[in-house]
Design a protein around this motif. Sequence first.
Motif, short mmCIF file in Angstrom:
data_model
loop_
_atom_site.label_atom_id
_atom_site.label_comp_id
_atom_site.label_asym_id
_atom_site.label_seq_id
_atom_site.Cartn_x
_atom_site.Cartn_y
_atom_site.Cartn_z
N THR A 130 0.84 -1.19 0.00
CA THR A 130 0.00 0.00 0.00
C THR A 130 0.88 1.25 0.00
O THR A 130 2.02 1.22 0.47
CB THR A 130 -0.93 0.03 1.22
OG1 THR A 130 -0.15 -0.01 2.41
CG2 THR A 130 -1.90 -1.13 1.20
N VAL A 131 0.32 2.32 -0.52
CA VAL A 131 1.05 3.58 -0.64
C VAL A 131 0.22 4.69 -0.02
O VAL A 131 -0.98 4.79 -0.28
CB VAL A 131 1.32 3.93 -2.13
CG1 VAL A 131 1.99 5.28 -2.24
CG2 VAL A 131 2.16 2.85 -2.79
N ARG A 132 0.86 5.49 0.82
CA ARG A 132 0.20 6.69 1.32
C ARG A 132 0.61 7.85 0.42
O ARG A 132 1.75 8.31 0.45
CB ARG A 132 0.60 6.99 2.77
CG ARG A 132 -0.11 8.23 3.33
CD ARG A 132 0.36 8.54 4.75
NE ARG A 132 -0.30 9.74 5.25
CZ ARG A 132 0.09 10.98 4.99
NH1 ARG A 132 1.16 11.18 4.22
NH2 ARG A 132 -0.56 12.02 5.50
N VAL A 133 -0.32 8.29 -0.40
CA VAL A 133 -0.04 9.38 -1.33
C VAL A 133 0.09 10.68 -0.54
O VAL A 133 -0.74 10.99 0.33
CB VAL A 133 -1.14 9.50 -2.39
CG1 VAL A 133 -0.87 10.66 -3.34
CG2 VAL A 133 -1.26 8.20 -3.17
N THR A 134 1.13 11.43 -0.82
CA THR A 134 1.40 12.66 -0.08
C THR A 134 0.40 13.75 -0.48
O THR A 134 0.24 14.04 -1.66
CB THR A 134 2.82 13.16 -0.38
OG1 THR A 134 3.75 12.12 -0.08
CG2 THR A 134 3.15 14.40 0.43
N PRO A 135 -0.26 14.36 0.49
CA PRO A 135 -1.18 15.45 0.16
C PRO A 135 -0.42 16.72 -0.18
O PRO A 135 0.76 16.86 0.14
CB PRO A 135 -2.00 15.63 1.44
CG PRO A 135 -1.10 15.15 2.53
CD PRO A 135 -0.27 14.06 1.93
N PRO A 136 -1.07 17.68 -0.84
CA PRO A 136 -0.38 18.93 -1.16
C PRO A 136 -0.07 19.73 0.09
O PRO A 136 -0.78 19.64 1.10
CB PRO A 136 -1.39 19.66 -2.06
CG PRO A 136 -2.71 19.07 -1.70
CD PRO A 136 -2.45 17.65 -1.33
N THR A 137 1.00 20.51 0.03
CA THR A 137 1.39 21.33 1.17
C THR A 137 1.17 22.81 0.91
O THR A 137 1.27 23.63 1.81
CB THR A 137 2.88 21.12 1.50
OG1 THR A 137 3.67 21.41 0.34
CG2 THR A 137 3.12 19.68 1.93
N GLY A 138 0.88 23.17 -0.36
CA GLY A 138 0.71 24.57 -0.71
C GLY A 138 -0.68 25.08 -0.43
O GLY A 138 -1.54 24.37 0.11
N PRO A 139 -0.94 26.34 -0.78
CA PRO A 139 -2.26 26.93 -0.57
C PRO A 139 -3.34 26.24 -1.37
O PRO A 139 -3.09 25.72 -2.46
CB PRO A 139 -2.06 28.38 -1.03
CG PRO A 139 -0.92 28.32 -2.01
CD PRO A 139 -0.02 27.25 -1.47
N GLY A 140 -4.55 26.22 -0.83
CA GLY A 140 -5.64 25.51 -1.48
C GLY A 140 -6.80 26.39 -1.91
O GLY A 140 -7.91 25.90 -2.07
#
Length: 611
Positions: free
Chosen positions: A276-286
């Motif tokens: 399984t892979v934990r996909v990295t969420p974005p760190t920038g502004p949303g």
Amino acid sequence: MDEVDYRFLCELATQLRVDSVRAAAAAGSGHPTSSMSAAELMAVLLARHLRVDLTDPRDPANDHLVFSKGHASPLLYAMLKASGVIDDEELLTFRGRGSRLQGHPVPSVPLVGVATGSLGFGLPVAVGLALTGRRLDRLPYQVWALCGDGETAEGSMWEAFEFAGQEGLANLTAIIDVNRLGQRGPTRLGWDLAGYARRLGAFGWHTIEIDGHDPGQIDYALSDARATRRRPTAILARTCKGFGVSAVEDREGKHGKPLDDAEQAIAELGGPRRLTVRVTPPTGPGTAYGFAISPGSPPAYEIGERVATRAAFGRALAELANERGEIVALDGEVADSTGLDTFAEAHPERFFECHIAEQQMVAAAVGMQARGWKPYAVSFAAFLTRAYDFVRMAAVSRADLCLVGSHGGVSIGADGPSQMGLEDLAAFRSIHGSTVLYPCDANQTARLVEQAADLEGIRYLRTTRGETPVVYAPDERFPVGGCKILRTGDDATVVAAGITVHEALAAAGPLEEEGISITVVDAYSVKPLGAAELLSAARSTGRVVTVEDHRPEGGLGDAVLAALADAPVPLVKLAVTGMPGSAAPAEQLADAGIDRHAIRRAVRALVRGGS
């Protein structure tokens, strides 16, 4: 990258490969070998570089992944399984009835913003997404496009490469899976990575040549791509089709087929995995950027004033954009002829010059609407046919966008047939879920431009080159799916749209003097058609003449015939049947047999049996 990470990525790639084989085997069809070649490329992207919040697929800060080689869908679905979005049971519904895991990706699947599968479509849409990120959303998300080497033979790919290079879209990375084999044999350049690099470099792209089965090289290339400034990146990855399974690896004749012995192939790959892979969420502004809005007044024209509907369109769109910050416009380098230059002057930040590249223009609009913008893509009606496949794919994508085609029909005059849109109504009527609108005057145009913004699906608005008199008051309303009765009579119904509305009205007076009264119907909504009103008028008069500045096949006349199928009445279709040449607008209408005199002859023949 340490040894542990390297081994994990190798194992993850093998899992993606195995699951691609399993999915195709369960379906009895699919493209496992095309998926197997790109497994390492997507494993590294998924585990280390893609920035997506899988709990919030609509997060504006999310990266975008476009499978331009949409036939490699088993690989995409294997990625979704590895990231926990789908389970193994759903994976094995691939291509099954009712499954969202269709043969080629569609937006009902997580991470899929637009449908792909028609080769040469995905990368141009990715360009549109990258352009949106930079100039509209103004967010730092990255757009990744997995492309096949075979699809680089498509001209639309080079429209995309040129546009992205010219715009300096550093937030775009094309990952080109150079596996050497197409559907029936070798691709044009085979494994000549340097050949690809020379071509792409000439278009202003940063290029990286790698071994597409080496996670270390892939990781470096993806990092370099994200760090590159002022230009897009193309990762040219040498791979083997069917990699890892001796029966299909780099073998011709294996494209688009499940493996003959899937169990043996899976065993050769070491069996199924459960990584399984934990996909990295974005760190920038949303939060996406929004344009300022201001109160405005819709354009209004006096009855009798002469205004070209193409000019009325441009003014209406510019005024609408004052009140609605999500409106954007794309041009095929004809804004000074279509009326779109009015919008460009009023809203330069929301105007996009796509030059003479109609496929890229439509694809960019598809990318923009995927991010919630409301694009109007504008060119000559005749030239939009170049992008017809992209319009078809936009419909498959459930895209919401407006297309505007000016210079419809022979009424444009002396430019000749190469510039005349004569097939457009038929083409756009046949698009799934489409709306086709054809206004006859400036006030009608303005109201329909406003309504088109809030309709769903593909909306097509046809405008006319020459000036026409205003026949409607500014406060008149034009519901989509309706029509307008401009004159009532007892002897025949004349159904027209756009330029021919004025010819029908001009024919009514002389016919009245002959003792023949006609009902004139303005069928401004060609699809959906005002069927109830038409049926009532046809039954009342017992005779119908349709007249259109369009080919007889698939246009207004055929739409009316379909509407009257359950209550047939004698009907004559007037349309452009010959091949026009150069002539003045009035001469063109006369030569085509769709002017006021032709209408009088057709009505007289119906009513008096040819007398």
